[in-house]
Design an enzyme around this catalytic site. Structure first.
Site, PDB file in Angstrom:
ATOM      1  N   THR A  10      -4.898  -0.044   6.130  1.00 45.27           N
ATOM      2  CA  THR A  10      -4.291  -0.963   7.095  1.00 45.27           C
ATOM      3  C   THR A  10      -3.102  -0.301   7.766  1.00 45.27           C
ATOM      4  O   THR A  10      -2.445   0.547   7.165  1.00 45.27           O
ATOM      5  CB  THR A  10      -3.842  -2.280   6.422  1.00 45.27           C
ATOM      6  OG1 THR A  10      -3.261  -3.133   7.415  1.00 45.27           O
ATOM      7  CG2 THR A  10      -2.807  -2.066   5.331  1.00 45.27           C
ATOM      8  N   ASN A  12      -0.954  -2.547   9.120  1.00 46.81           N
ATOM      9  CA  ASN A  12      -0.142  -3.761   9.236  1.00 46.81           C
ATOM     10  C   ASN A  12       0.904  -3.802   8.108  1.00 46.81           C
ATOM     11  O   ASN A  12       0.560  -3.922   6.925  1.00 46.81           O
ATOM     12  CB  ASN A  12      -1.083  -4.976   9.178  1.00 46.81           C
ATOM     13  CG  ASN A  12      -0.351  -6.274   9.397  1.00 46.81           C
ATOM     14  OD1 ASN A  12       0.681  -6.512   8.781  1.00 46.81           O
ATOM     15  ND2 ASN A  12      -0.872  -7.113  10.262  1.00 46.81           N
ATOM     16  N   LYS A  15       0.975  -6.846   5.718  1.00 44.02           N
ATOM     17  CA  LYS A  15      -0.042  -6.809   4.653  1.00 44.02           C
ATOM     18  C   LYS A  15       0.415  -5.921   3.499  1.00 44.02           C
ATOM     19  O   LYS A  15       0.293  -6.297   2.338  1.00 44.02           O
ATOM     20  CB  LYS A  15      -1.373  -6.283   5.198  1.00 44.02           C
ATOM     21  CG  LYS A  15      -2.111  -7.241   6.100  1.00 44.02           C
ATOM     22  CD  LYS A  15      -3.483  -6.659   6.421  1.00 44.02           C
ATOM     23  CE  LYS A  15      -4.223  -7.460   7.456  1.00 44.02           C
ATOM     24  NZ  LYS A  15      -5.513  -6.850   7.815  1.00 44.02           N
ATOM     25  N   ASP A  71      -9.574  -7.548   5.942  1.00 44.01           N
ATOM     26  CA  ASP A  71      -9.752  -8.096   7.279  1.00 44.01           C
ATOM     27  C   ASP A  71      -9.599  -9.600   7.164  1.00 44.01           C
ATOM     28  O   ASP A  71     -10.218 -10.234   6.294  1.00 44.01           O
ATOM     29  CB  ASP A  71     -11.095  -7.705   7.900  1.00 44.01           C
ATOM     30  CG  ASP A  71     -10.999  -7.739   9.427  1.00 44.01           C
ATOM     31  OD1 ASP A  71     -10.081  -7.102   9.980  1.00 44.01           O
ATOM     32  OD2 ASP A  71     -11.806  -8.434  10.077  1.00 44.01           O
ATOM     33  N   THR A  72      -8.750 -10.142   8.018  1.00 43.39           N
ATOM     34  CA  THR A  72      -8.375 -11.550   7.912  1.00 43.39           C
ATOM     35  C   THR A  72      -8.486 -12.230   9.266  1.00 43.39           C
ATOM     36  O   THR A  72      -8.218 -11.608  10.295  1.00 43.39           O
ATOM     37  CB  THR A  72      -6.915 -11.662   7.398  1.00 43.39           C
ATOM     38  OG1 THR A  72      -6.862 -11.121   6.078  1.00 43.39           O
ATOM     39  CG2 THR A  72      -6.424 -13.096   7.356  1.00 43.39           C
ATOM     40  N   GLY A 155       2.072 -13.188  11.738  1.00 43.24           N
ATOM     41  CA  GLY A 155       0.896 -13.762  12.400  1.00 43.24           C
ATOM     42  C   GLY A 155       1.018 -15.253  12.672  1.00 43.24           C
ATOM     43  O   GLY A 155       1.968 -15.722  13.309  1.00 43.24           O
ATOM     44  N   ASP A 157       1.397 -17.626  10.454  1.00 45.20           N
ATOM     45  CA  ASP A 157       2.014 -18.377   9.342  1.00 45.20           C
ATOM     46  C   ASP A 157       2.932 -19.527   9.777  1.00 45.20           C
ATOM     47  O   ASP A 157       2.871 -20.606   9.175  1.00 45.20           O
ATOM     48  CB  ASP A 157       2.772 -17.426   8.404  1.00 45.20           C
ATOM     49  CG  ASP A 157       1.824 -16.762   7.408  1.00 45.20           C
ATOM     50  OD1 ASP A 157       0.635 -17.113   7.395  1.00 45.20           O
ATOM     51  OD2 ASP A 157       2.283 -15.890   6.653  1.00 45.20           O
ATOM     52  N   HIS A 182      -5.013 -17.150   1.116  1.00 43.79           N
ATOM     53  CA  HIS A 182      -6.309 -16.484   1.273  1.00 43.79           C
ATOM     54  C   HIS A 182      -6.262 -15.062   0.712  1.00 43.79           C
ATOM     55  O   HIS A 182      -7.100 -14.652  -0.063  1.00 43.79           O
ATOM     56  CB  HIS A 182      -6.651 -16.455   2.775  1.00 43.79           C
ATOM     57  CG  HIS A 182      -5.460 -16.103   3.627  1.00 43.79           C
ATOM     58  ND1 HIS A 182      -4.360 -16.931   3.729  1.00 43.79           N
ATOM     59  CD2 HIS A 182      -5.153 -14.990   4.337  1.00 43.79           C
ATOM     60  CE1 HIS A 182      -3.459 -16.340   4.498  1.00 43.79           C
ATOM     61  NE2 HIS A 182      -3.901 -15.165   4.877  1.00 43.79           N
ATOM     62  N   ARG A 183      -5.205 -14.316   1.083  1.00 40.49           N
ATOM     63  CA  ARG A 183      -5.097 -12.923   0.641  1.00 40.49           C
ATOM     64  C   ARG A 183      -4.901 -12.868  -0.870  1.00 40.49           C
ATOM     65  O   ARG A 183      -5.496 -12.033  -1.554  1.00 40.49           O
ATOM     66  CB  ARG A 183      -3.919 -12.249   1.373  1.00 40.49           C
ATOM     67  CG  ARG A 183      -3.657 -10.811   0.967  1.00 40.49           C
ATOM     68  CD  ARG A 183      -2.814 -10.055   1.987  1.00 40.49           C
ATOM     69  NE  ARG A 183      -3.488  -9.982   3.268  1.00 40.49           N
ATOM     70  CZ  ARG A 183      -3.114 -10.709   4.344  1.00 40.49           C
ATOM     71  NH1 ARG A 183      -2.059 -11.515   4.296  1.00 40.49           N
ATOM     72  NH2 ARG A 183      -3.798 -10.621   5.473  1.00 40.49           N
TER      73      ARG A 183
HETATM   74  P1  ITT Z   1      -5.184  -3.879  10.138  1.00 38.30           P
HETATM   75  O1  ITT Z   1      -6.529  -3.988  10.819  1.00 38.30           O
HETATM   76  O2  ITT Z   1      -4.513  -2.581  10.379  1.00 38.30           O
HETATM   77  O3  ITT Z   1      -5.272  -4.236   8.689  1.00 38.30           O
HETATM   78  P2  ITT Z   1      -4.527  -6.264  11.729  1.00 38.30           P
HETATM   79  O4  ITT Z   1      -3.222  -6.922  12.044  1.00 38.30           O
HETATM   80  O5  ITT Z   1      -5.395  -5.874  12.884  1.00 38.30           O
HETATM   81  O6  ITT Z   1      -4.194  -4.991  10.802  1.00 38.30           O
HETATM   82  P3  ITT Z   1      -6.475  -8.230  10.814  1.00 38.30           P
HETATM   83  O7  ITT Z   1      -7.431  -7.890  11.884  1.00 38.30           O
HETATM   84  O8  ITT Z   1      -7.000  -8.395   9.430  1.00 38.30           O
HETATM   85  O9  ITT Z   1      -5.313  -7.153  10.710  1.00 38.30           O
HETATM   86  O10 ITT Z   1      -5.687  -9.557  11.141  1.00 38.30           O
HETATM   87  C1  ITT Z   1      -5.787 -10.203  12.361  1.00 38.30           C
HETATM   88  C2  ITT Z   1      -4.545 -10.984  12.657  1.00 38.30           C
HETATM   89  O11 ITT Z   1      -4.563 -12.186  11.877  1.00 38.30           O
HETATM   90  C3  ITT Z   1      -3.219 -10.319  12.319  1.00 38.30           C
HETATM   91  O12 ITT Z   1      -2.824  -9.434  13.323  1.00 38.30           O
HETATM   92  C4  ITT Z   1      -2.311 -11.534  12.197  1.00 38.30           C
HETATM   93  O13 ITT Z   1      -1.927 -11.987  13.487  1.00 38.30           O
HETATM   94  C5  ITT Z   1      -3.242 -12.562  11.584  1.00 38.30           C
HETATM   95  N1  ITT Z   1      -3.085 -12.610  10.122  1.00 38.30           N
HETATM   96  C6  ITT Z   1      -3.684 -11.835   9.188  1.00 38.30           C
HETATM   97  N2  ITT Z   1      -3.286 -12.187   7.950  1.00 38.30           N
HETATM   98  C7  ITT Z   1      -2.417 -13.204   8.109  1.00 38.30           C
HETATM   99  C8  ITT Z   1      -1.655 -13.983   7.232  1.00 38.30           C
HETATM  100  O14 ITT Z   1      -1.680 -13.810   5.923  1.00 38.30           O
HETATM  101  N3  ITT Z   1      -0.874 -14.946   7.758  1.00 38.30           N
HETATM  102  C9  ITT Z   1      -0.811 -15.149   9.083  1.00 38.30           C
HETATM  103  N4  ITT Z   1      -1.489 -14.454   9.985  1.00 38.30           N
HETATM  104  C10 ITT Z   1      -2.288 -13.481   9.513  1.00 38.30           C
END
Ligand code: ITT
Length: 202
Positions: A10, A12, A15, A71-72, A155, A157, A182-183
């Site tokens: 990641t 991020n 995360k 991936d979230t 994000g 939250d 979720h995580r």
């Molecule tokens: P990586 O792919 O590098 O891991 P990313 O930010 O692109 O980073 P995701 O595609 O998994 O990661 O996540 C998509 C978005 O969802 C992320 O940019 C946040 O805006 C939101 N997100 C993910 N997890 C979250 C959380 O626990 N709480 C709130 N928003 C979240």
């Protein structure tokens, strides 16, 4: 003894902070190494599973193993599941956490609270040094608000209300989010798996 190293596929920072805090909270001694490479344009799959797999493979194919990815997405059934797999770029190419939240809040104007049901879903993909691959999933259910609440700005939250605590994820200390999110649910299955299959890391 040196703690085992595991790569986190990641870019991020939030995360990484949550992973480390989760492992610390549950006294799990792994050294989480953030991705040394940029993971750009990998999330073009049609499911969280596919995207998680692509991110983990990207590092494992270059020898960074063992590795796991996350991936979230935030899914709103009344909007046919969006932002879902498009959660990070929901408001366009130069999206920020703020612009994504704003766009989502705009879409909830005039929508009754009951219809604003939403859930976060996380898929973790783990690839062992042997290439063995496993997936772990976690879901947290709540409602999307039309105003932001809380200091934790990761994000969506601040606009995700978690009814059992009557607070948004943005209002929770990280230790609390890390017990119910979720995580956290996906990580907890992942960690149980590692505890029961220690040899898989080497
Ligand atoms: P990586 O792919 O590098 O891991 P990313 O930010 O692109 O980073 P995701 O595609 O998994 O990661 O996540 C998509 C978005 O969802 C992320 O940019 C946040 O805006 C939101 N997100 C993910 N997890 C979250 C959380 O626990 N709480 C709130 N928003 C979240």
């Amino acid at each position: 003894m040196k703690c085992p190293e595991i790569y986190a596929a990641t870019n991020n920072r939030n995360k990484i902070e949550e992973f480390r805090s989760f492992f610390e909270l549950f006294h799990i001694q792994f050294n989480i190494v953030p991705s040394p490479l940029k993971l750009e344009k990998l999330e073009d799959g049609t499911t969280l599973e596919e995207n998680a797999y692509k991110k983990a493979c990207f590092l494992s194919d270059k020898g960074y193993k063992p590795v796991f990815s996350d991936d979230t997405g935030l899914f709103l059934p009344f909007l046919d599941g969006i932002p879902g797999i498009f959660s990070s770029r929901f408001s366009g190419g130069s999206a920020t956490y703020e612009s994504n939240r704003s766009k989502l809040m705009d879409l909830t104007i005039g929508v009754s609270f009951e219809r604003r049901k939403a859930y976060f879903k996380t898929v973790i993909c783990f690839i062992a040094p042997s290439g063995e691959t496993h997936f772990f999933t976690g879901i947290a259910e709540g409602f999307v608000l039309s105003e932001e609440r809380g200091e934790y700005r990761f994000g969506y939250d601040p606009i995700f209300l978690y009814p059992p605590l009557g607070r948004t994820f943005g209002e929770l200390p990280l230790e609390t989010k890390n017990k119910i999110s979720h995580r956290a649910k996906a990580l907890s299955q992942f960690v149980q798996f590692l505890i029961h299959n220690e040899g898989i890391l080497f």
